[in-house]
Structure formats: structure tokens, C-alpha cells
Scaffold this active site. Structure first.
Site, short mmCIF file in Angstrom:
data_model
loop_
_atom_site.label_atom_id
_atom_site.label_comp_id
_atom_site.label_asym_id
_atom_site.label_seq_id
_atom_site.Cartn_x
_atom_site.Cartn_y
_atom_site.Cartn_z
N LYS A 1 0.85 -1.20 0.00
CA LYS A 1 0.00 0.00 0.00
C LYS A 1 0.89 1.24 0.00
CE LYS A 1 -4.28 1.20 2.35
NZ LYS A 1 -4.97 1.11 3.64
C1 E4P Z 1 -8.24 1.57 4.05
O1 E4P Z 1 -7.56 1.23 3.14
C2 E4P Z 1 -8.19 2.92 4.62
O2 E4P Z 1 -6.96 3.15 5.23
C3 E4P Z 1 -9.35 3.07 5.58
O3 E4P Z 1 -10.52 2.63 4.95
C4 E4P Z 1 -9.51 4.46 6.14
O4 E4P Z 1 -10.71 4.50 6.87
P1 E4P Z 1 -11.07 5.66 7.89
O5 E4P Z 1 -11.31 6.90 7.13
O6 E4P Z 1 -12.33 5.16 8.56
O7 E4P Z 1 -9.92 5.77 8.85
#
Ligand code: E4P
Length: 219
Positions: free
Chosen positions: A87
Site C-alpha cells: 500500500k
Molecule cells: C483503508 O484502506 C483505509 O486506510 C481506511 O478505509 C480508512 O478508513 P477511515 O477513514 O475510517 O480511517
């Protein structure tokens, strides 16, 4: 539509996997910190533990923000298990790193995406997944779902292979609307997946069926 669970909590990952509908996992540094996972060795061991639960596609995020650092970390993460997807944040060096990993056959998830322009860049660099954060856009009075629709449209126009992974999904309606719009994947907390089960007519209908059955059987 694929379902990824958005957590680093092993119990929640097991519960979602046991339901039989889980296609992958996304984590981020905040989710890892929430589980108290710090230090290179512990982080690696935790990603391995997640990979041992699910069949494929575990997003593990780099911490570095420079090209060389992202390449180094991404390669280390990819070595943990074939199920790892690296990622990478949507920044200039991140785009270069995505392009590099694409060439190496290492899957990437471009994270922290908030605009259609960013989505085009990530697709051109060869990201495997693109993570637009819909909940965080909603939080600042922009329509996160509108962005999903826009990206679906653009990617269809050009046949981009990058999969749209709707992230920052906060509730069941986000998930359902993403399905209507044609997002390839949603990543969400366990409660959003189990929330899909709920309907009061299902509960009352089942109670009635069981009561009628018991009555007929003279119980
Ligand atoms: C996933 O890949 C993201 O990091 C995550 O969905 C972020 O979610 P949030 O905005 O609830 O922290």
C-alpha cells in the site's frame, strides 16, 4: 464485488473469513497502532498472521514517503507472503514507486485518494487497486460516493485495469451505493459486513415460522 475487511484485528478478520464472504484485508498505520503493533519484527509477524487467516490480498502500508524508502519497504513487505499487496500513498514518489512495483509484478494499493485526477495518475502508473476514501470526504462535506461514480466512469472510458477499492466506508448504505456505482471492491469494518444481514422482517418472519412449526408439532 469483493469484500475486504478494514482492520488489523485478528479476531475480526477470523470472524469475517468464517462467514465465507471475505476476499481480502486492508490495514493502515493507524489500524496497526490500534492493535499495539509496533517495531519491524512485530509488524512483519502480524502481517504474516493475517496472511495465514485469509486466502489472498492483504494490504500492508509503507511508512516511508521517499521513493527509495518506499521501494525498500515495499520489497520487504512483499517478501512476507505472496498474499501481500503493497500500500503506497498518493504522492509524487508514491506514483513512481507504483510504476516500479508494476514492472516487478508486485501488486499495489494506492491509498489516500480524494480526487479523480489522482485516480487517473494511479491507473496510468499501474496501481492494482485504488483506494478513494469516501467517509473522509463526506466528513468535510464533499460527496464521497460521487467521486466513486466519477472514477468508475473514467476508468470505463479508457479500460484501465486498476480496481476501484472504495475505502473509508462507514456504514451499510456506503457499501450498497458503491455496489450500485460499480466499485470493484469495498473495504469496511466488520460491523458494516454483518450489518448487511439485518432486517426486522427477517427476524419477525423467522420467529413466526418457528412458532408455527412448534404449534403444529404440539410443543
Ligand atoms: C483503508 O484502506 C483505509 O486506510 C481506511 O478505509 C480508512 O478508513 P477511515 O477513514 O475510517 O480511517
Amino acid at each position: 464485488m469483493k469484500f475486504f475487511i478494514d482492520t488489523a484485528n485478528l479476531d475480526e478478520i477470523r470472524e469475517a473469513y468464517d462467514l465465507g464472504v471475505l476476499d481480502g484485508v486492508t490495514t493502515n498505520p493507524s489500524l496497526m497502532a490500534k492493535e499495539g503493533i509496533t517495531g519491524d519484527e512485530k509488524v512483519r509477524a502480524h502481517y504474516k498472521a493475517i496472511c495465514d487467516i485469509v486466502d489472498d490480498k492483504v494490504s500492508a502500508e509503507v511508512i516511508a514517503t521517499d521513493y527509495a524508502g518506499m521501494i525498500r519497504e515495499g520489497k520487504e513487505l512483499a517478501k512476507i507472503d505472496d498474499k501481500i499487496v503493497v500500500k503506497i500513498p498518493m504522492i509524487k514518489d508514491g506514483i513512481k514507486a507504483i510504476k516500479y512495483f508494476h514492472g516487478e509484478g508486485i501488486r499495489t494499493n494506492c491509498t489516500l485518494v480524494f480526487s479523480a485526477g489522482q485516480a487517473i495518475l494511479a491507473a496510468k502508473a499501474g496501481a492494482t487497486y485504488l483506494s478513494p476514501f469516501i467517509g473522509r470526504l463526506d466528513d468535510i462535506s464533499f460527496d464521497g460516493l460521487e467521486l466513486i461514480g466519477q472514477i468508475v466512469h473514467i476508468y470505463q472510458n479508457y479500460g484501465y485495469e486498476t480496481e476501484i477499492l472504495a475505502a473509508s466506508v462507514r456504514h451499510t448504505m456506503h457499501l450498497i451505493k458503491c455496489a450500485e456505482l460499480g466499485a470493484d471492491v469495498v473495504t469496511c469494518p466488520l460491523k458494516v459486513i454483518t450489518g448487511l444481514l439485518k432486517h426486522p422482517l427477517t427476524d419477525s418472519g423467522l420467529a413466526q415460522f418457528l412458532a408455527d412449526h412448534a404449534k403444529a408439532a404440539g410443543k
